[in-house]
Design a protein around this motif. Structure first.
Motif, PDB file in Angstrom:
ATOM      1  N   LEU A  55       0.811  -1.220   0.000  1.00  0.00           N
ATOM      2  CA  LEU A  55       0.000   0.000   0.000  1.00  0.00           C
ATOM      3  C   LEU A  55       0.843   1.268   0.000  1.00  0.00           C
ATOM      4  O   LEU A  55       0.321   2.363   0.191  1.00  0.00           O
ATOM      5  N   GLY A 172      -4.038   2.961   3.595  1.00  0.00           N
ATOM      6  CA  GLY A 172      -5.043   1.941   3.357  1.00  0.00           C
ATOM      7  C   GLY A 172      -6.413   2.490   3.042  1.00  0.00           C
ATOM      8  O   GLY A 172      -7.324   1.731   2.687  1.00  0.00           O
ATOM      9  N   ALA A 236      -2.587  -4.832   7.267  1.00  0.00           N
ATOM     10  CA  ALA A 236      -2.355  -4.142   5.998  1.00  0.00           C
ATOM     11  C   ALA A 236      -2.974  -4.913   4.836  1.00  0.00           C
ATOM     12  O   ALA A 236      -3.580  -4.325   3.934  1.00  0.00           O
ATOM     13  N   MET A 239      -6.627  -4.297   4.837  1.00  0.00           N
ATOM     14  CA  MET A 239      -6.952  -2.961   4.349  1.00  0.00           C
ATOM     15  C   MET A 239      -6.977  -2.940   2.822  1.00  0.00           C
ATOM     16  O   MET A 239      -7.841  -2.294   2.221  1.00  0.00           O
ATOM     17  N   GLN A 243     -10.671  -2.667   0.878  1.00  0.00           N
ATOM     18  CA  GLN A 243     -10.678  -1.223   0.643  1.00  0.00           C
ATOM     19  C   GLN A 243     -12.021  -0.744   0.105  1.00  0.00           C
ATOM     20  O   GLN A 243     -12.597   0.230   0.599  1.00  0.00           O
TER      21      GLN A 243
END
Length: 361
Positions: A55, A172, A236, A239, A243
């Motif tokens: 990201l 994110g 992460a 995320m 999203q």
């Protein structure tokens, strides 16, 4: 308890918790050890590093830290030349810049407009005089305003400055500008564990070390926690995977909240903001009494880092609010694990308590 304090910290994702457990309970080896168990722990950290890096812009490296405060301190103190930053930045940047100023380093703090955004003309004029570092927050932690970091970064780099982006609240959620040279992030703001963050450093950018010691992270010393890094990595990954779903859910929550609080005033721009952060004010509101009356709802009267100081928010002061208006403001933060029913119930409690204050005023 209904939790509406997502800017202070987010609930730990169940997937991140489960991934961390083996590294807390069974796989306790030092990841910097050459033993077989140590190498396995290091391998898990490298997987997490790759998950966090997805990201972030290409062409740099992720260095794990104890959190965003360490990352920001390192980036500011480890860089060279004068510092230019913004009046609405987090204390981890502003206080560090002031400390550098006390040591003789030139520091310039740029004002923001009433909408919370920087005036690019002012930034261009100041940065045109030369600077070593520009430090700018992508998404403000108190009022959710999105700064024009790509434009700021281009101006800064054209004038020879290195660009540090505080992306703690944006990572994110919105794209990290590729024009940045350093990016600070934190795990517990993305449903990961507390106690771990990272500084992304563009290839070719060098920093003086903040901590002396074993240089385990090539520029950062200290033994890493495999559990915390693994939890960060999983958070992460989630995320990235969620999203779209997270953004749609937050948009729906924003609509519910702004409709219910239609008589309140939103602090900062309504256009350029992250919708998981709703900072509003109501004239004459006693926020301390409101929080006492709504003790089953967790929300904030400002940044968690400044709670208990007794001072009005420096961010709200920076956008031009009088002390009375700043003190009558609250911050509601919501996200992935906030249900619509919870939000509606919390808003009803808050509005009822605020209305009662006016009745008995």
């Amino acid at each position: 308890m209904i939790y509406l304090d997502y800017q202070a910290s987010t609930p730990l994702a169940p997937e991140a918790f489960e991934a961390m457990v083996p590294w807390l309970r069974d796989q306790f080896a030092n990841p910097h050890s050459a033993s077989r168990l140590g190498r396995a722990a290091k391998a898990a950290i490298e997987v997490a590093r790759e998950q966090v890096a997805v990201l972030l812009p290409p062409g740099g490296r992720v260095v794990f830290t104890s959190g965003a405060t360490e990352a920001l301190n390192w980036a500011v103190k480890g860089s060279r030349g004068s510092v230019v930053t913004i009046a609405s930045e987090h204390a981890a940047v502003l206080d560090t810049a002031r400390a550098e100023g006390a040591r003789g380093r030139e520091v310039t703090v740029l004002p923001v407009r009433p909408d919370g955004r920087i005036d690019l003309w002012v930034a261009r004029r100041v940065l045109g005089q030369g600077a070593g570092l520009l430090a700018a927050m992508l998404v403000n932690n108190e009022i959710g305003i999105i700064q024009p970091v790509p434009e700021l970064a281009r101006i800064a780099r054209q004038n020879g400055a290195v660009v540090l982006c505080d992306a703690v609240q944006g990572y994110g959620r919105i794209a990290i500008p590729e024009e940045c040279d350093m990016v600070a992030i934190s795990a517990h703001k993305i449903h990961g564990p507390k106690g771990v963050g990272a500084l992304w450093i563009r290839d070719g950018v060098t920093l003086d070390p903040l901590l002396d010691g074993g240089d385990q992270e090539i520029g950062r010393s200290g033994t890493l926690s495999p559990a915390l890094c693994v939890g960060f990595g999983v958070a992460a990954r989630l995320m990235m995977e969620r999203q779209g779903a997270d953004a749609a859910h937050i948009a729906r929550l924003w609509d519910i909240a702004t409709h219910r609080l239609s008589g309140w005033t939103i602090n900062g721009s309504e256009e350029h903001r992250y919708h998981g952060n709703l900072n509003v004010r109501r004239r004459g509101l006693d926020v301390n009494r409101l929080m006492s009356d709504c003790r089953n709802v967790a929300f904030s009267a400002g940044s968690a880092c400044a709670s208990g100081s007794g001072r009005p928010s420096h961010v709200l002061k920076a956008i031009g609010l009088l002390d009375a208006d700043a003190r009558s403001s609250i911050r509601l933060g919501f996200g992935r694990y906030t249900t619509e029913a919870e939000l509606r119930e919390a808003l009803d409690l808050i509005v009822a308590a605020a209305d009662a204050q006016q009745v008995f005023a």
